[in-house]
Scaffold this active site. Structure first.
Site, short mmCIF file in Angstrom:
data_model
loop_
_atom_site.label_atom_id
_atom_site.label_comp_id
_atom_site.label_asym_id
_atom_site.label_seq_id
_atom_site.Cartn_x
_atom_site.Cartn_y
_atom_site.Cartn_z
N GLU A 127 -7.19 -5.88 4.81
CA GLU A 127 -7.44 -4.23 4.39
C GLU A 127 -8.52 -4.64 2.50
O GLU A 127 -9.36 -4.32 2.23
CB GLU A 127 -6.17 -3.86 2.83
CG GLU A 127 -6.53 -2.43 2.89
CD GLU A 127 -5.78 -1.20 2.72
OE1 GLU A 127 -5.06 -1.08 2.35
OE2 GLU A 127 -5.46 -0.11 3.35
N CYS A 155 0.74 -1.68 0.64
CA CYS A 155 -0.25 -0.04 -0.08
C CYS A 155 0.91 1.30 -0.13
O CYS A 155 1.77 1.43 0.90
CB CYS A 155 -0.69 -0.28 1.19
SG CYS A 155 -1.79 1.29 1.13
#
Ligand code: SF4
Ligand code: FE
Length: 486
Positions: free
Chosen positions: A445, A97
């Protein structure tokens, strides 16, 4: 900023960060934090590279200057598509990320919402926000777009919680600004951000007006404290000679619990102050943009995972087996399905009243709903291809040890001609993405980031136009409503 300037700019911040029971005095050089910083730095580095300029930069509608696309207010569906392509590219280059999207998605949601607030109420929030955006764009900042409150008892609204601070709230309105108290949970990239840009977390009613608040504040402002989140296998980053074990030694991501302990926000940085009827609009728009985002970033990480699985098969000597080839086809099919959703919700985007572009909400929610499922299947197939050795393999230190090293070299050898260390490295990369530090970004996530699955189902129910579809069916079946009794 160049990547180097970005890292140096973080040194100037006086952040209050805690991790594993201690205050971190120098987050920039901390071995646990630095890889996540490197991921954000890539959003700067690639903007400087000629081959990526078209995706990584844009022309500001506010100043006419060339800016990093992560600071851009989308001006067309073409911009929305480029955003998703940029995120896929960044996912490919970091396998993690890269954090900077939350700010970009907050910019676009707040820009259009403040415009509509001002139209209705005669306020001047939009003009304030435009000034803030110019500051962000001119200084090429990384901003933590912060939405999620801790939320306490989920059956109670913000104002009905036993502890009134479980949703971030305004505790005092002064002539020169407001004082806020509360927290934002699992904040992506918080420690790597120059500023926090706060939004409410749910639609609100009049009783909750103290919780309808949006503002920007420097990360090192008085009263802000960050508690860095743990990740699976995270302490490997603190070990000596753990490069093989890390799987991805250079990049990572992070989340933090950000505490706002009676923080003063000057009026020029306040973009919503009790206008509860607009909280839902801001939430819905931010969530929509971030659900689109996942159709880019997760796909890029998926590309790396598929590549790693293919290499693992090759290094095992199994690449020619038909079932392996078919599994790689399935992984590709799933990954490109996610990308198709990201592109589709962008291509179907519409202009807002403030004239920036908004994704198609239904398709963005379908995109994210698929993301809550398909990366899990891609990860399952990658683990299937990798084999159990991915989780039973000895440590790098044993590989470097003079007694055990030669045995590992000999017995962990795979296909003829393949270096044992290379085989270990690719297996560790798969472990990192599916079970290790990057699994935060690629798996859990995917489930909960940008809203948990049920949040998308509520939006799909709202946007799905079942009544319109019933009408279509009635026409085809030649239904005569007058014959029905009710
Ligand atoms: Fe960007 Fe994806 Fe990370 Fe969100 S999860 S900040 S979209 S990389
Ligand atoms: Fe996220």
């Amino acid at each position: 900023m160049t990547a180097k300037e970005y890292i140096e700019s973080l040194r100037k911040l006086n952040l209050k960060v805690y991790f594993m029971g201690e205050q971190i005095t120098n987050p920039v050089d901390h071995p646990m934090i630095r890889p996540s910083m490197n991921s954000v730095a890539m959003t700067y580095r690639m903007a400087e590279m000629e081959e990526y300029k078209d995706l990584m930069t844009a022309t500001s509608n506010l100043t006419g200057k060339t800016i990093n696309r992560f600071c851009h207010l989308h001006q067309s569906t073409g911009d929305l598509i480029k955003k998703v392509k940029m995120q896929r590219l960044c996912g490919q280059k970091t396998a993690a990320c890269f954090q900077r999207c939350v700010g970009m998605d907050a910019f676009n949601a707040i820009y259009s919402t403040t415009y509509e607030m001002d139209q209705k109420n005669g306020s001047d929030y939009h003009a304030r926000f435009v000034e803030y955006m110019k500051f962000v764009q001119d200084n090429d900042l990384t901003i933590d777009g912060a939405m999620t409150d801790p939320k306490g008892d989920r059956s109670l609204s913000p104002s009905k919680q036993e502890d009134p601070d479980l949703y971030l709230r305004i505790v005092e309105v002064r002539s020169d600004g407001i004082i806020v108290r509360g927290a934002k949970a699992h904040q992506t990239g918080a420690v790597n951000s120059h500023e926090h840009l706060i939004m409410p977390t749910v639609a609100m009613k009049e009783d909750d007006q103290d919780y309808a608040v949006s503002f920007a504040i420097p990360s090192d402002a008085e009263g802000i404290l960050m508690i860095y989140g743990r990740q699976s296998c995270d302490t490997r980053k603190m070990e000596d000679k753990a490069d093989i074990d890390l799987g991805n030694a250079e990049f990572g991501g992070h989340e933090a619990l950000v505490i706002f302990d009676d923080v003063f926000i000057p009026n020029e940085r306040v973009f919503m102050c009790k206008e509860y009827e607009f909280a839902g609009m801001m939430v819905e728009r931010f969530a929509g943009y971030h659900r689109q985002s996942y159709g880019g970033c997760k796909v890029g990480v998926g590309d790396v995972l598929i590549g790693a699985a293919a290499l693992a098969a090759e290094y095992n000597g199994a690449a020619k087996a038909n079932h392996i080839k078919d599994k790689l086809v399935e992984m590709t099919h799933l990954n490109e399905t996610l990308y198709s959703c990201g592109i589709a919700c962008s291509a179907e985007g519409k202009r807002t009243l403030a004239v920036n572009y908004q994704i198609d909400l239904l398709l963005a929610n379908v995109c994210k709903q698929n993301i809550t499922r398909m990366p899990y299947e891609i990860a399952r197939l990658a683990e299937d291809i990798a084999g159990g050795i991915m989780v039973t393999m000895p440590a790098a230190l044993d590989f470097y040890n003079e007694t055990t090293g030669p045995y590992i070299e000999k017995y962990l050898k795979g296909a003829v001609g393949i270096d044992t260390e290379n085989r270990m490295r690719i297996l560790r990369l798969i472990e990192n993405i599916t079970l290790g530090t990057a699994a935060v970004g690629y798996r859990t996530e995917s489930m909960h980031g940008a809203g948990s699955p049920q949040a998308q189902r509520i939006m799909i129910a709202r946007q799905g136009n079942i009544e319109g579809k019933k009408s279509l069916a009635k026409v085809i079946a030649q239904i005569d409503d007058s014959k029905n009794k009710n």
